[in-house]
Design a protein around this motif. Structure first.
Motif, PDB file in Angstrom:
ATOM      1  N   ARG A  57      48.539  29.872  59.145  1.00 13.39           N
ATOM      2  CA  ARG A  57      47.313  29.695  59.681  1.00 13.39           C
ATOM      3  C   ARG A  57      46.063  30.287  59.020  1.00 13.39           C
ATOM      4  NH1 ARG A  57      46.204  34.791  63.893  1.00 13.39           N
ATOM      5  NH2 ARG A  57      47.748  35.928  63.019  1.00 13.39           N
ATOM      6  N   PHE A  58      46.346  30.959  58.156  1.00 12.66           N
ATOM      7  CA  PHE A  58      45.257  31.467  56.928  1.00 12.66           C
ATOM      8  C   PHE A  58      45.003  30.570  55.998  1.00 12.66           C
ATOM      9  CE2 PHE A  58      46.777  35.309  59.211  1.00 12.66           C
ATOM     10  CZ  PHE A  58      45.527  35.635  59.788  1.00 12.66           C
ATOM     11  N   GLY A  59      45.896  29.591  55.932  1.00 12.82           N
ATOM     12  CA  GLY A  59      45.671  28.610  54.938  1.00 12.82           C
ATOM     13  C   GLY A  59      45.847  28.881  53.415  1.00 12.82           C
ATOM     14  N   MET A  60      46.736  29.803  53.042  1.00 13.30           N
ATOM     15  CA  MET A  60      46.551  30.405  51.677  1.00 13.30           C
ATOM     16  C   MET A  60      48.025  30.863  51.236  1.00 13.30           C
ATOM     17  SD  MET A  60      43.441  33.000  51.367  1.00 13.30           S
ATOM     18  CE  MET A  60      43.949  34.273  52.393  1.00 13.30           C
ATOM     19  N   THR A  61      48.172  30.612  49.950  1.00 18.76           N
ATOM     20  CA  THR A  61      49.534  31.203  49.433  1.00 18.76           C
ATOM     21  C   THR A  61      49.517  32.701  49.454  1.00 18.76           C
ATOM     22  OG1 THR A  61      48.807  31.233  47.072  1.00 18.76           O
ATOM     23  CG2 THR A  61      49.873  29.063  48.045  1.00 18.76           C
ATOM     24  N   PRO A  62      50.760  33.327  49.272  1.00 25.63           N
ATOM     25  CA  PRO A  62      50.718  34.619  49.359  1.00 25.63           C
ATOM     26  C   PRO A  62      49.654  35.222  48.421  1.00 25.63           C
ATOM     27  CG  PRO A  62      53.089  33.853  49.558  1.00 25.63           C
ATOM     28  CD  PRO A  62      52.096  32.777  49.264  1.00 25.63           C
ATOM     29  N   ILE A  63      49.015  36.254  48.569  1.00 27.96           N
ATOM     30  CA  ILE A  63      47.910  36.785  47.738  1.00 27.96           C
ATOM     31  C   ILE A  63      48.759  37.770  46.618  1.00 27.96           C
ATOM     32  CG2 ILE A  63      46.067  38.555  47.538  1.00 27.96           C
ATOM     33  CD1 ILE A  63      45.442  37.580  50.311  1.00 27.96           C
ATOM     34  N   LYS A  64      48.491  37.353  45.393  1.00 29.71           N
ATOM     35  CA  LYS A  64      48.925  38.002  44.182  1.00 29.71           C
ATOM     36  C   LYS A  64      48.134  39.140  43.843  1.00 29.71           C
ATOM     37  CE  LYS A  64      50.091  37.566  39.357  1.00 29.71           C
ATOM     38  NZ  LYS A  64      50.142  36.579  38.058  1.00 29.71           N
ATOM     39  N   VAL A  65      48.725  40.531  43.438  1.00 25.72           N
ATOM     40  CA  VAL A  65      47.716  41.426  43.284  1.00 25.72           C
ATOM     41  C   VAL A  65      48.188  41.824  41.729  1.00 25.72           C
ATOM     42  CG1 VAL A  65      47.793  43.874  43.860  1.00 25.72           C
ATOM     43  CG2 VAL A  65      48.216  42.470  45.824  1.00 25.72           C
ATOM     44  N   THR A  66      46.743  42.309  41.322  1.00 23.12           N
ATOM     45  CA  THR A  66      46.800  43.280  39.976  1.00 23.12           C
ATOM     46  C   THR A  66      46.171  44.537  40.197  1.00 23.12           C
ATOM     47  OG1 THR A  66      47.033  41.143  38.796  1.00 23.12           O
ATOM     48  CG2 THR A  66      46.420  42.855  37.763  1.00 23.12           C
ATOM     49  N   VAL A  67      46.414  45.528  39.930  1.00 25.08           N
ATOM     50  CA  VAL A  67      46.220  46.808  40.039  1.00 25.08           C
ATOM     51  C   VAL A  67      46.004  47.427  38.682  1.00 25.08           C
ATOM     52  CG1 VAL A  67      46.367  49.052  40.815  1.00 25.08           C
ATOM     53  CG2 VAL A  67      47.421  47.521  42.213  1.00 25.08           C
ATOM     54  N   GLU A  69      43.030  50.174  36.238  1.00 23.79           N
ATOM     55  CA  GLU A  69      42.809  51.664  36.518  1.00 23.79           C
ATOM     56  C   GLU A  69      41.973  52.090  37.616  1.00 23.79           C
ATOM     57  OE1 GLU A  69      40.193  54.798  33.803  1.00 23.79           O
ATOM     58  OE2 GLU A  69      41.545  53.420  32.663  1.00 23.79           O
ATOM     59  N   ASP A  70      40.926  51.047  37.854  1.00 25.99           N
ATOM     60  CA  ASP A  70      40.031  51.494  38.985  1.00 25.99           C
ATOM     61  C   ASP A  70      39.832  50.280  39.755  1.00 25.99           C
ATOM     62  OD1 ASP A  70      38.561  50.631  37.077  1.00 25.99           O
ATOM     63  OD2 ASP A  70      36.784  51.942  37.236  1.00 25.99           O
ATOM     64  N   THR A  71      40.389  49.074  39.686  1.00 24.51           N
ATOM     65  CA  THR A  71      40.083  48.045  40.476  1.00 24.51           C
ATOM     66  C   THR A  71      41.324  47.193  40.905  1.00 24.51           C
ATOM     67  OG1 THR A  71      40.054  46.489  38.421  1.00 24.51           O
ATOM     68  CG2 THR A  71      37.814  47.331  39.042  1.00 24.51           C
ATOM     69  N   VAL A  72      41.162  46.441  41.803  1.00 21.77           N
ATOM     70  CA  VAL A  72      42.266  45.763  42.243  1.00 21.77           C
ATOM     71  C   VAL A  72      41.948  44.190  42.308  1.00 21.77           C
ATOM     72  CG1 VAL A  72      43.836  45.283  44.078  1.00 21.77           C
ATOM     73  CG2 VAL A  72      43.032  47.534  43.785  1.00 21.77           C
ATOM     74  N   THR A  73      42.634  43.458  41.779  1.00 20.42           N
ATOM     75  CA  THR A  73      42.223  41.704  41.719  1.00 20.42           C
ATOM     76  C   THR A  73      43.298  40.998  42.935  1.00 20.42           C
ATOM     77  OG1 THR A  73      41.595  42.022  39.723  1.00 20.42           O
ATOM     78  CG2 THR A  73      42.182  39.711  40.432  1.00 20.42           C
ATOM     79  N   PHE A  74      42.886  40.078  43.535  1.00 20.03           N
ATOM     80  CA  PHE A  74      43.509  39.351  44.496  1.00 20.03           C
ATOM     81  C   PHE A  74      43.262  38.100  44.453  1.00 20.03           C
ATOM     82  CE2 PHE A  74      41.813  43.313  46.512  1.00 20.03           C
ATOM     83  CZ  PHE A  74      43.041  44.150  46.950  1.00 20.03           C
ATOM     84  N   GLU A  75      44.555  37.270  44.246  1.00 14.64           N
ATOM     85  CA  GLU A  75      44.426  35.674  43.715  1.00 14.64           C
ATOM     86  C   GLU A  75      45.164  34.828  44.775  1.00 14.64           C
ATOM     87  OE1 GLU A  75      44.329  35.128  39.317  1.00 14.64           O
ATOM     88  OE2 GLU A  75      45.465  37.062  39.616  1.00 14.64           O
ATOM     89  N   SER A  76      44.663  33.854  45.082  1.00 12.20           N
ATOM     90  CA  SER A  76      45.638  32.960  46.050  1.00 12.20           C
ATOM     91  C   SER A  76      45.040  31.466  45.739  1.00 12.20           C
ATOM     92  CB  SER A  76      45.349  33.441  47.573  1.00 12.20           C
ATOM     93  OG  SER A  76      46.112  32.521  48.323  1.00 12.20           O
ATOM     94  N   THR A  77      45.774  30.623  46.458  1.00 16.31           N
ATOM     95  CA  THR A  77      45.220  29.264  46.177  1.00 16.31           C
ATOM     96  C   THR A  77      45.601  28.852  47.726  1.00 16.31           C
ATOM     97  OG1 THR A  77      47.401  28.078  45.919  1.00 16.31           O
ATOM     98  CG2 THR A  77      46.348  28.888  44.060  1.00 16.31           C
ATOM     99  N   ASP A  78      44.766  27.721  48.037  1.00 20.52           N
ATOM    100  CA  ASP A  78      45.069  26.710  49.202  1.00 20.52           C
ATOM    101  C   ASP A  78      46.142  26.023  49.214  1.00 20.52           C
ATOM    102  OD1 ASP A  78      44.346  24.649  47.716  1.00 20.52           O
ATOM    103  OD2 ASP A  78      42.410  24.223  48.854  1.00 20.52           O
ATOM    104  N   GLY A  79      47.059  26.014  48.320  1.00 21.69           N
ATOM    105  CA  GLY A  79      48.228  25.098  48.209  1.00 21.69           C
ATOM    106  C   GLY A  79      48.013  23.778  47.455  1.00 21.69           C
ATOM    107  N   ASP A  80      46.794  23.580  47.407  1.00 21.21           N
ATOM    108  CA  ASP A  80      46.668  22.373  46.791  1.00 21.21           C
ATOM    109  C   ASP A  80      45.747  22.628  45.336  1.00 21.21           C
ATOM    110  OD1 ASP A  80      47.673  20.596  48.501  1.00 21.21           O
ATOM    111  OD2 ASP A  80      45.792  20.826  49.926  1.00 21.21           O
ATOM    112  N   SER A  81      44.631  22.147  45.252  1.00 22.32           N
ATOM    113  CA  SER A  81      43.977  22.281  44.082  1.00 22.32           C
ATOM    114  C   SER A  81      43.047  23.381  44.242  1.00 22.32           C
ATOM    115  CB  SER A  81      43.104  21.063  43.513  1.00 22.32           C
ATOM    116  OG  SER A  81      42.119  20.737  44.750  1.00 22.32           O
ATOM    117  N   GLY A  82      42.773  24.167  45.296  1.00 23.33           N
ATOM    118  CA  GLY A  82      41.648  25.033  45.451  1.00 23.33           C
ATOM    119  C   GLY A  82      42.263  26.394  45.203  1.00 23.33           C
TER     120      GLY A  82
END
Length: 118
Positions: A57-67, A69-82
């Motif tokens: 229902r959230f319309g996203m692929t699993p959120i990939k995490v990169t930790v 030293e002092d930041t966290v990056t979150f990446e995902s897609t809508d399953g298509d081109s977004g």
């Protein structure tokens, strides 16, 4: 006769030395159980490479995490081109689509994050 009191220093010295150390990560209510996040309501401990699964229902692929030293990056897609990503520091609320993610603590390649519906 002069009396020297050293007891207060002796009893407080261990406390002072402990306070000099780095703070530990906050408690993660759901531990490392990323499946607790499928409903976008969890607090988990994450590391680089983890993927936070979400219900369809959230319309996203699993959120990939990169930790880092002092930041966290979150990446995902809508399953298509977004695709979308966000990078945050401690106590900054990040948003991917309709999911909010806040890093509560970052240390030694790990982070504790709170995931909630936006």
């Amino acid at each position: 006769m002069k009396i020297v009191r050293t007891l207060p220093l002796i009893t407080t010295l261990p406390l002072l030395l402990t306070a000099c150390g780095e703070a530990s990560l906050p408690e993660a209510a759901d531990g490392n159980d990323l499946t607790a996040c499928t409903d976008a309501d969890c607090t988990v401990r994450i590391t680089t490479g983890d993927k936070i699964p979400l219900d369809d229902r959230f319309g996203m692929t699993p959120i990939k995490v990169t930790v880092d030293e002092d930041t966290v990056t979150f990446e995902s897609t809508d399953g298509d081109s977004g695709s979308f990503s966000t990078t945050g520091t401690v106590d900054v609320r990040n948003q991917l689509q309709n999911v909010s993610i806040e890093a509560l603590g970052i240390k030694d390649g790990e982070a504790v994050v709170k995931v909630s519906p936006a």
